[in-house]
Motif scaffolding. Structure first.
Motif, PDB file in Angstrom:
ATOM      1  N   LYS A   1       0.834  -1.204   0.000  1.00 57.21           N
ATOM      2  CA  LYS A   1       0.000   0.000   0.000  1.00 57.21           C
ATOM      3  C   LYS A   1       0.874   1.262   0.000  1.00 57.21           C
ATOM      4  N   ILE A   2       1.993   1.208   0.752  1.00 53.38           N
ATOM      5  CA  ILE A   2       2.919   2.354   0.786  1.00 53.38           C
ATOM      6  C   ILE A   2       3.534   2.565  -0.588  1.00 53.38           C
ATOM      7  N   ILE A   3       3.921   1.459  -1.218  1.00 46.83           N
ATOM      8  CA  ILE A   3       4.529   1.553  -2.547  1.00 46.83           C
ATOM      9  C   ILE A   3       3.538   2.125  -3.561  1.00 46.83           C
ATOM     10  N   GLU A   4       2.302   1.688  -3.483  1.00 46.18           N
ATOM     11  CA  GLU A   4       1.286   2.221  -4.399  1.00 46.18           C
ATOM     12  C   GLU A   4       1.057   3.716  -4.171  1.00 46.18           C
ATOM     13  N   PHE A   5       1.082   4.116  -2.898  1.00 46.36           N
ATOM     14  CA  PHE A   5       0.926   5.528  -2.544  1.00 46.36           C
ATOM     15  C   PHE A   5       2.090   6.344  -3.128  1.00 46.36           C
ATOM     16  N   CYS A   6       3.288   5.754  -3.067  1.00 41.50           N
ATOM     17  CA  CYS A   6       4.477   6.399  -3.644  1.00 41.50           C
ATOM     18  C   CYS A   6       4.312   6.558  -5.152  1.00 41.50           C
ATOM     19  N   LYS A   7       3.846   5.509  -5.810  1.00 43.45           N
ATOM     20  CA  LYS A   7       3.680   5.543  -7.263  1.00 43.45           C
ATOM     21  C   LYS A   7       2.651   6.600  -7.677  1.00 43.45           C
ATOM     22  N   THR A   8       1.570   6.683  -6.900  1.00 39.59           N
ATOM     23  CA  THR A   8       0.542   7.689  -7.193  1.00 39.59           C
ATOM     24  C   THR A   8       1.110   9.100  -7.032  1.00 39.59           C
ATOM     25  N   THR A   9       1.929   9.289  -5.994  1.00 37.91           N
ATOM     26  CA  THR A   9       2.564  10.593  -5.750  1.00 37.91           C
ATOM     27  C   THR A   9       3.493  10.969  -6.898  1.00 37.91           C
ATOM     28  N   VAL A  10       4.300  10.009  -7.354  1.00 40.06           N
ATOM     29  CA  VAL A  10       5.202  10.247  -8.489  1.00 40.06           C
ATOM     30  C   VAL A  10       4.397  10.643  -9.726  1.00 40.06           C
ATOM     31  N   ALA A  11       3.312   9.935  -9.981  1.00 40.49           N
ATOM     32  CA  ALA A  11       2.488  10.222 -11.159  1.00 40.49           C
ATOM     33  C   ALA A  11       1.880  11.619 -11.088  1.00 40.49           C
ATOM     34  N   THR A  12       1.379  11.972  -9.905  1.00 39.01           N
ATOM     35  CA  THR A  12       0.742  13.288  -9.725  1.00 39.01           C
ATOM     36  C   THR A  12       1.735  14.412  -9.995  1.00 39.01           C
ATOM     37  N   LEU A  13       2.936  14.282  -9.418  1.00 35.40           N
ATOM     38  CA  LEU A  13       3.940  15.338  -9.571  1.00 35.40           C
ATOM     39  C   LEU A  13       4.510  15.360 -10.987  1.00 35.40           C
ATOM     40  N   SER A  14       4.662  14.189 -11.588  1.00 35.55           N
ATOM     41  CA  SER A  14       5.185  14.115 -12.956  1.00 35.55           C
ATOM     42  C   SER A  14       4.226  14.769 -13.936  1.00 35.55           C
TER      43      SER A  14
END
Length: 512
Positions: free
Chosen positions: A330-343
């Protein structure tokens, strides 16, 4: 160095039923401190920060992707700006025939000790040795005389992105003084001196912007003395930076008006609108990968590199911080979502999901590489729908809610980091500037490693005398530039070194 070993170690690959060992000890700390041994600190930082690798030929370095991305960012800016000025890119060969090289006497005398020569092909001696370009005036100008015939052929404005080789020195320093380096060199020809003069300053302003707006380094724009100008040129302008830790100035980039010296030598003539034969007026201008070394010296600290966000290929690094008995996925998915949002918002963002390194090791690793902003995401952040942002420049931490304003908040932080780096660098630089009016004050300021602003009579013999009188282990003092932004020179002000009437304020100091 000790710090390299830790980065190369990839501990605990899975074998059989054994559990992977997670590397917890960072082992990434720098051995040398910036304030204690600057030279060794600098050498360690550029290697440990993965900017360069030493090569087996002295004075030559491998520029790693972390460096090239910075160079490409500056290149994209500068190339776009000169294209607006109708300057076109070209490429001339690396090799120079000796006959052409030696046609401009003053110019080649300035470079003679640095010229590398090809003397053999396989086992055969070349009948005529071939020089490798130290700069391209003598390479390009024979062809300018061929291409320019009439006033309609002007202006001719060319630039090339290339490498040059300069072989003369005993103490190479990565970026600052290397035997081969990357640069751009512009070479332009005009019908009138007024056009040439205007371009000199237009290009110099672009160099100021590279340093101040991209690298967050304050510079002084000014004119070089006759003794320090480009060999064979009419006059030289420059942007000058200063390294407080060493007390040395550093020439950041130069924009030269060559006058008609090269036009006379290479017969670059044209028929003007009245049908009369005239000689062109020429400029040359360049900045190099030295810019990157100045950035490291000014902003780096005892943890490693500090990159201004505008030139960082990774502006934000996202690091998961899992704990025992927590759903790591779940933490990793949250990280991926954050990367996508900022990218999606146009930021340069990556996540470090390597599972054989601890979060602490990753913090040190990315601090060493100078990434401007670190985002940490752990169970608490997951529960509160937030991220923790940590600034590289001042280690300040703030919890940021993950909502529609996340990208805007992060963008604002990066803008603040960019400005803060410039402000801090300017404050340190300005604290090192000392205004003097007498020789005794000059010597005292020089011993205190200051950048000295002094009234000068503008006489070459006086400048040579100052060099001779200050020669020592640390190197002699010389003029850096006479700033365009001149303080008021009151009537009766005397030169600090000769006692003659002063004509201008000039910056002096030791330099790289």
């Amino acid at each position: 160095m000790a710090s390299n070993d830790a980065k190369k170690t990839n501990v605990g690959a899975k074998s059989g039923g054994k559990k992977k060992e997670v590397k917890k000890e960072t082992g990434l700390g720098l051995f040398y401190k910036k304030g204690e041994n600057f030279g060794e600190w600098y050498s360690e930082v550029v290697v440990s920060g993965e900017m360069i690798e030493y090569y087996d030929i002295s004075g030559c370095y491998i520029l790693r992707p972390w460096t090239m991305s910075i160079w490409e960012t500056m290149q994209a800016f500068f190339d776009g700006e000169i294209k607006k000025m109708k300057i076109k890119n070209c490429y001339f060969p690396l090799f120079v025939s000796p006959g052409v090289l030696q046609r401009e006497k003053d110019h080649i005398e300035g470079f003679a000790p640095e010229v590398a020569w090809v003397t053999k092909s396989g086992e055969s001696e070349l009948e005529v040795p071939i020089a490798i370009r130290p700069t391209s005036e003598t390479v390009m100008y024979p062809y300018y005389s061929k291409w320019i015939r009439g006033h309609r052929d002007l202006p001719l404005k060319l630039n090339q992105w290339c490498n040059v080789v300069r072989w003369e020195f005993s103490h190479p320093t990565p970026f600052i003084r290397s035997r081969e380096f990357l640069w751009q060199e512009g070479h332009t020809a005009f019908a009138t001196k007024a056009e040439a003069d205007a371009e000199v300053l237009e290009i110099l302003e672009l160099y100021r912007r590279i340093y101040e707006e991209y690298l967050a380094i304050p510079v002084v724009k000014g004119k070089k003395s006759e003794l320090e100008k480009f060999a064979g040129g009419l006059y030289t302008t420059s942007v000058e930076a200063f390294i407080p830790n060493t007390g040395r100035g550093i020439q950041g980039a130069t924009s030269h008006c060559l006058g008609q010296n090269f036009a006379k030598m290479f017969e670059i003539n044209f028929e003007n609108e009245k049908g009369e034969k005239s000689m062109v007026w020429q400029n040359s201008w360049a900045y190099s990968t030295r810019t990157i070394g100045v950035m490291v010296m000014v902003h780096g600290d005892d943890k490693g590199l500090v990159l201004p966000p505008k030139v960082a290929s990774i502006q934000v690094i996202v690091i998961p911080v899992p704990y025992k008995d927590v759903d790591t996925q779940k933490i990793i998915e949250f990280c991926k979502t954050t990367v996508a949002t900022l990218s999606e918002a146009g930021l340069c963002v990556e996540a470090d999901f390597r599972d054989n390194y601890s979060p602490g090791w990753k913090y040190s690793h990315w601090e060493m590489k100078g990434v401007p902003l670190r985002i940490e995401i752990g169970p608490k952040d997951l529960a509160n729908n937030q991220v923790r942002a940590v600034r590289r420049d001042n280690s300040a931490k703030v919890d940021v809610p993950v909502n529609d304003e996340l990208a805007e908040r992060v963008n604002g932080m990066l803008a603040d980091i960019q400005q803060s780096l410039f402000d801090a660098a300017k404050q340190k630089r300005d604290a090192c500037i000392k205004v003097v009016k007498t020789w005794d004050e000059f010597v005292e300021a020089l011993n205190q490693k200051k950048m000295i602003l002094a009234p000068w009579c503008n006489e070459e013999e006086v400048e040579k005398d100052v060099k001779a009188r200050t020669k020592g282990e640390m190197g002699a003092a010389k003029t850096l530039c006479s700033p365009f932004d001149q303080p008021e020179l009151h009537p009766g002000t005397l030169c600090f070194a000769s006692g003659k009437p002063a004509k201008k304020w000039t910056y002096w100091g030791r330099s790289y």
